[in-house]
Motif scaffolding. Structure first.
Motif, short mmCIF file in Angstrom:
data_model
loop_
_atom_site.label_atom_id
_atom_site.label_comp_id
_atom_site.label_asym_id
_atom_site.label_seq_id
_atom_site.Cartn_x
_atom_site.Cartn_y
_atom_site.Cartn_z
N SER A 9 0.82 -1.22 0.00
CA SER A 9 0.00 0.00 0.00
C SER A 9 0.86 1.27 0.00
CB SER A 9 -0.94 0.01 1.21
OG SER A 9 -0.20 -0.17 2.40
N ILE A 10 2.11 1.19 0.45
CA ILE A 10 3.00 2.36 0.37
C ILE A 10 3.13 2.78 -1.10
CG2 ILE A 10 5.38 3.18 0.73
CD1 ILE A 10 3.97 2.77 3.41
N VAL A 11 3.27 1.81 -1.99
CA VAL A 11 3.38 2.08 -3.43
C VAL A 11 2.03 2.56 -3.98
CG1 VAL A 11 3.77 1.01 -5.70
CG2 VAL A 11 5.32 0.53 -3.79
N ALA A 14 1.57 6.10 -2.91
CA ALA A 14 2.50 6.99 -3.62
C ALA A 14 1.98 7.26 -5.03
CB ALA A 14 3.90 6.37 -3.67
N LYS A 15 1.41 6.23 -5.66
CA LYS A 15 0.81 6.40 -6.99
C LYS A 15 -0.34 7.41 -6.92
CE LYS A 15 -1.69 4.07 -10.70
NZ LYS A 15 -2.34 2.82 -11.16
N SER A 16 -1.22 7.25 -5.92
CA SER A 16 -2.34 8.20 -5.76
C SER A 16 -1.83 9.61 -5.54
CB SER A 16 -3.22 7.78 -4.58
OG SER A 16 -3.80 6.53 -4.83
N TYR A 17 -0.77 9.74 -4.75
CA TYR A 17 -0.17 11.06 -4.50
C TYR A 17 0.31 11.66 -5.83
CZ TYR A 17 3.17 14.62 -3.07
OH TYR A 17 3.85 15.80 -2.95
N CYS A 18 0.98 10.84 -6.66
CA CYS A 18 1.53 11.33 -7.94
C CYS A 18 0.45 11.69 -8.94
CB CYS A 18 2.47 10.28 -8.54
SG CYS A 18 4.02 10.12 -7.66
N ILE A 37 5.31 2.28 -14.53
CA ILE A 37 4.12 1.45 -14.27
C ILE A 37 4.11 1.13 -12.78
CG2 ILE A 37 3.04 -0.80 -14.71
CD1 ILE A 37 4.40 -0.60 -17.56
N TRP A 38 3.04 1.54 -12.11
CA TRP A 38 2.91 1.34 -10.66
C TRP A 38 2.07 0.09 -10.40
CZ3 TRP A 38 4.84 5.15 -7.19
CH2 TRP A 38 5.28 6.33 -7.79
N ARG A 39 2.52 -0.75 -9.47
CA ARG A 39 1.71 -1.90 -9.06
C ARG A 39 1.79 -2.00 -7.53
NH1 ARG A 39 -0.48 -6.21 -11.96
NH2 ARG A 39 -0.77 -4.53 -13.44
N GLY A 40 0.91 -1.27 -6.88
CA GLY A 40 0.84 -1.30 -5.42
C GLY A 40 -0.40 -2.05 -4.98
#
Length: 195
Positions: A9-11, A14-18, A37-40
């Protein structure tokens, strides 16, 4: 070329923040000719890591870089030695499978609460051991890289929004570190960020 950032969930956060803030989902790396490519996955444990990589490989060509931010949720679930052996085994296999891909160990962050540990201080000792051991393994045995986060500490309460996750300020530091490290790894032979 792509860069995968894979983890818990940290990733995801971070994706949502970005998505809402600079430097954006691609971490301003367009000029380097790469797509991020983000995969959190919330709650992801180390046991789930390889399966997520398999899913990504079914969807995309192998990446130039994989940033691995995973393992914090497994501290206390497995004996520490067993966890480290499992991590090294999986990372070694991934390195052989994707030998053109740079593997990056992203240090497990501190937190106030560890679900599977009675003592936060014991969990922090375990976290530091894992980071040190796996960081050295990735660097020395797999020709990979490491990202550390010396500015993210539990003594800085405003960096956290709860006992585990980062606040907007914490995410800004985490994302800035990812961006700076990836810039460095793409443009030089440096493999540790920061020095």
């Amino acid at each position: 070329d792509s860069i995968w950032i894979v983890g818990s969930s940290i990733v995801a956060r971070a994706k949502s923040y970005c998505q809402m803030n600079s430097p954006g989902l691609n971490l301003s790396l367009e000029c380097k000719g790469v797509t991020v490519i983000w995969r959190g996955v919330g709650g992801m444990k180390w046991a789930n890591f390889e399966d997520n990589i398999r899913k990504l490989l079914a969807e995309f060509d192998p990446p130039k870089i994989i940033v691995i931010h995973c393992g914090g949720n497994s501290i206390g679930v497995l004996p520490l030695k067993q966890l480290q052996i499992s991590m090294k085994f999986v990372l070694g296999r991934l390195h052989r499978q994707l030998n053109g891909t740079l593997l990056v160990w992203s240090y497990i962050l501190p937190r106030f609460y560890w679900r599977s540990m009675l003592s936060s201080s014991a969990a922090d000792v375990a976290r530091n051991r894992v980071n040190s051991s796996i960081g050295a393994f990735v660097r020395n045995q797999l020709d990979g890289a490491v990202i550390r986060y010396p500015d993210i500490k539990t003594s800085q309460g405003k960096l956290f929004c709860d006992s585990v996750h980062l606040s907007n300020l914490g995410n800004s530091i985490f994302v800035a570190s990812l961006q700076a490290a990836l810039n460095k790894f793409l443009s030089s032979s440096e493999r540790v960020y920061p020095f």
